[in-house]
Design an enzyme around this catalytic site. Sequence first.
Site, PDB file in Angstrom:
ATOM      1  N   ASP A  10       0.786  -1.241   0.000  1.00 14.39           N
ATOM      2  CA  ASP A  10       0.000   0.000   0.000  1.00 14.39           C
ATOM      3  C   ASP A  10       0.823   1.299   0.000  1.00 14.39           C
ATOM      4  O   ASP A  10       0.458   2.264   0.673  1.00 14.39           O
ATOM      5  CB  ASP A  10      -0.965   0.016   1.200  1.00 14.39           C
ATOM      6  CG  ASP A  10      -2.007  -1.083   1.153  1.00 14.39           C
ATOM      7  OD1 ASP A  10      -1.869  -1.995   0.314  1.00 14.39           O
ATOM      8  OD2 ASP A  10      -2.946  -1.051   1.971  1.00 14.39           O
ATOM      9  N   LYS A 105      -6.995  -5.052  -3.248  1.00 16.61           N
ATOM     10  CA  LYS A 105      -7.819  -5.531  -2.129  1.00 16.61           C
ATOM     11  C   LYS A 105      -8.769  -4.424  -1.712  1.00 16.61           C
ATOM     12  O   LYS A 105      -8.558  -3.259  -2.065  1.00 16.61           O
ATOM     13  CB  LYS A 105      -6.927  -5.921  -0.952  1.00 16.61           C
ATOM     14  CG  LYS A 105      -6.119  -4.746  -0.389  1.00 16.61           C
ATOM     15  CD  LYS A 105      -5.181  -5.197   0.698  1.00 16.61           C
ATOM     16  CE  LYS A 105      -4.299  -4.065   1.206  1.00 16.61           C
ATOM     17  NZ  LYS A 105      -4.982  -2.957   1.868  1.00 16.61           N
ATOM     18  N   CYS A 148      -2.172  -2.470   7.636  1.00 13.68           N
ATOM     19  CA  CYS A 148      -2.055  -3.402   6.505  1.00 13.68           C
ATOM     20  C   CYS A 148      -0.733  -4.165   6.483  1.00 13.68           C
ATOM     21  O   CYS A 148      -0.699  -5.319   6.040  1.00 13.68           O
ATOM     22  CB  CYS A 148      -2.306  -2.655   5.200  1.00 13.68           C
ATOM     23  SG  CYS A 148      -4.023  -2.091   5.109  1.00 13.68           S
TER      24      CYS A 148
END
Length: 195
Positions: A10, A105, A148
């Site tokens: 990310d 995702k 994450c």
Amino acid sequence: MNKKALIVVDVQNDFCEGGALSVTGGREVAKNVVSYIDRFSEDYSMVIGTRDFHEANNDNGGHFATPSAEPDFIDTWPVHCVQGTEGVECADARIRKTIDRHIVKGMGRPDYSGFQGVIEETGVSLEDTLRLFDIIEVDIVGIATDYCVKATALDALTAGLKVSVIASLTAAVSDGEGALIEMVAAGINVVHFEN
Ligand SMILES: [Zn+2]
């Protein structure tokens, strides 16, 4: 070729300073991940990039705070990483270029772990991708340490992989240190890289 993958979690515009869900140190992570890849990409048989990839027309399973409520930055968040926006893109073109497999995702739901995601083009899961290429070890970097990155690292461990998190190449929303302690307790190696 050894069977180790680098997972870049990310590193997206919205998670860097100036983005919709700005994480302090996000830009620095992007810059330092570039340096790291420059030096160590040969150590990896594969570089995987994950991206939060939310839908624009809904709250993604309660992940986005409703317009009338303040996000709590625990379970609800400002609108971020919406498909088709600049914020959803990788924060650095050099990182994007290095990534061999792009995992997305959070399509309509509040995913944190990259293992909840799939390859953008084919829909194959991250775990199946790693198995397909006989990856037995992963190093994890990215944003955010306490969300994450942690979720991805714990799922990698559950998948039976040897897992290291490069702490100096992560940035946290709030409690990065607590997250690293939790990861060590679970059996994840926490290591550091300095430029
Ligand atoms: Zn999200």
